[in-house]
Design a protein around this motif. Sequence first.
Motif, PDB file in Angstrom:
ATOM      1  N   ALA A  29       0.821  -1.141   0.142  1.00 59.26           N
ATOM      2  CA  ALA A  29       0.133   0.011   0.022  1.00 59.26           C
ATOM      3  C   ALA A  29       0.938   1.384   0.015  1.00 59.26           C
ATOM      4  CB  ALA A  29      -0.996  -0.177   1.140  1.00 59.26           C
ATOM      5  N   VAL A  30       1.808   1.040   0.755  1.00 59.99           N
ATOM      6  CA  VAL A  30       2.777   2.544   0.928  1.00 59.99           C
ATOM      7  C   VAL A  30       3.514   2.605  -0.357  1.00 59.99           C
ATOM      8  CG1 VAL A  30       4.834   3.280   1.877  1.00 59.99           C
ATOM      9  CG2 VAL A  30       3.099   2.382   3.538  1.00 59.99           C
ATOM     10  N   LEU A  31       4.166   1.584  -1.113  1.00 58.16           N
ATOM     11  CA  LEU A  31       4.642   1.758  -2.421  1.00 58.16           C
ATOM     12  C   LEU A  31       3.856   2.129  -3.500  1.00 58.16           C
ATOM     13  CD1 LEU A  31       6.873  -1.414  -2.422  1.00 58.16           C
ATOM     14  CD2 LEU A  31       7.878   0.921  -2.145  1.00 58.16           C
ATOM     15  N   ALA A  32       2.496   1.666  -3.427  1.00 58.75           N
ATOM     16  CA  ALA A  32       1.574   2.147  -4.538  1.00 58.75           C
ATOM     17  C   ALA A  32       1.376   3.759  -4.488  1.00 58.75           C
ATOM     18  CB  ALA A  32       0.376   1.514  -4.381  1.00 58.75           C
ATOM     19  N   GLY A  33       1.104   3.956  -2.889  1.00 54.71           N
ATOM     20  CA  GLY A  33       0.951   5.367  -2.553  1.00 54.71           C
ATOM     21  C   GLY A  33       1.910   6.476  -2.884  1.00 54.71           C
ATOM     22  N   ILE A  34       3.420   6.084  -2.812  1.00 56.73           N
ATOM     23  CA  ILE A  34       4.308   6.836  -2.969  1.00 56.73           C
ATOM     24  C   ILE A  34       4.482   6.806  -4.813  1.00 56.73           C
ATOM     25  CG2 ILE A  34       6.802   6.782  -3.379  1.00 56.73           C
ATOM     26  CD1 ILE A  34       7.037   5.490  -0.464  1.00 56.73           C
ATOM     27  N   GLY A  35       4.131   5.682  -5.533  1.00 56.33           N
ATOM     28  CA  GLY A  35       3.739   5.805  -6.938  1.00 56.33           C
ATOM     29  C   GLY A  35       2.695   6.847  -7.427  1.00 56.33           C
ATOM     30  N   ALA A  36       1.814   6.772  -6.677  1.00 56.21           N
ATOM     31  CA  ALA A  36       0.779   7.730  -7.009  1.00 56.21           C
ATOM     32  C   ALA A  36       0.948   9.092  -7.086  1.00 56.21           C
ATOM     33  CB  ALA A  36      -0.738   7.323  -6.296  1.00 56.21           C
ATOM     34  N   THR A  37       1.782   9.391  -5.911  1.00 58.46           N
ATOM     35  CA  THR A  37       2.125  10.654  -5.333  1.00 58.46           C
ATOM     36  C   THR A  37       3.528  11.172  -6.607  1.00 58.46           C
ATOM     37  OG1 THR A  37       1.684  10.402  -3.460  1.00 58.46           O
ATOM     38  CG2 THR A  37       3.102  12.348  -3.709  1.00 58.46           C
ATOM     39  N   VAL A  38       4.180  10.377  -6.828  1.00 58.89           N
ATOM     40  CA  VAL A  38       5.314  10.888  -7.761  1.00 58.89           C
ATOM     41  C   VAL A  38       5.027  10.916  -9.093  1.00 58.89           C
ATOM     42  CG1 VAL A  38       7.505   9.958  -8.619  1.00 58.89           C
ATOM     43  CG2 VAL A  38       7.048   9.712  -6.096  1.00 58.89           C
ATOM     44  N   MET A  39       3.835  10.158  -9.629  1.00 61.65           N
ATOM     45  CA  MET A  39       3.389  10.140 -10.963  1.00 61.65           C
ATOM     46  C   MET A  39       2.597  11.311 -11.274  1.00 61.65           C
ATOM     47  SD  MET A  39       5.120   7.819 -12.629  1.00 61.65           S
ATOM     48  CE  MET A  39       4.082   8.220 -14.399  1.00 61.65           C
ATOM     49  N   LEU A  40       1.984  12.240 -10.165  1.00 66.54           N
ATOM     50  CA  LEU A  40       1.259  13.322 -10.414  1.00 66.54           C
ATOM     51  C   LEU A  40       1.755  14.418 -11.196  1.00 66.54           C
ATOM     52  CD1 LEU A  40      -1.733  13.796  -9.990  1.00 66.54           C
ATOM     53  CD2 LEU A  40      -1.216  15.228  -7.521  1.00 66.54           C
ATOM     54  N   PRO A  41       3.001  14.843 -10.976  1.00 61.73           N
ATOM     55  CA  PRO A  41       3.761  15.843 -11.764  1.00 61.73           C
ATOM     56  C   PRO A  41       3.636  15.552 -13.332  1.00 61.73           C
ATOM     57  CG  PRO A  41       4.922  15.806  -9.601  1.00 61.73           C
ATOM     58  CD  PRO A  41       3.698  14.299  -9.761  1.00 61.73           C
ATOM     59  N   PHE A  42       4.087  14.046 -13.472  1.00 64.33           N
ATOM     60  CA  PHE A  42       4.155  13.841 -15.120  1.00 64.33           C
ATOM     61  C   PHE A  42       2.732  13.907 -15.728  1.00 64.33           C
ATOM     62  CE2 PHE A  42       7.694  11.465 -12.729  1.00 64.33           C
ATOM     63  CZ  PHE A  42       8.756  12.357 -13.353  1.00 64.33           C
TER      64      PHE A  42
END
Length: 96
Positions: A29-42
């Motif tokens: 869950a934490v890894l998926a949350g980090i991925g969702a947060t990091v991909m937002l600027p892209f």
Amino acid sequence: MLLVLLAAACLVPGALTVWLLRRHGWGVAVLAGIGATVMLPFVLISGMLVFPPLGYAIAAAATLAALRDYDNGKLGHATTWTTVAVIAMGCARWSR
């Protein structure tokens, strides 16, 4: 106030992802949350490339925020807003 809204807009999708995936284990869950947060600027940059008026609107808002911060003496914040305005204008102009 605009920085608070921007931070909330960037962090809420990641937090919601963690909350929805917590039954699969906190690590996943934490890894998926980090991925969702990091991909937002892209995703935002891609949106500005596809729809140039979005880039122009973001550039205008960032320019106004930069001018306000320069007037208040917050040079670091103003420089960050100026960078956002330049990136947004570049994305909007590049897609033409």
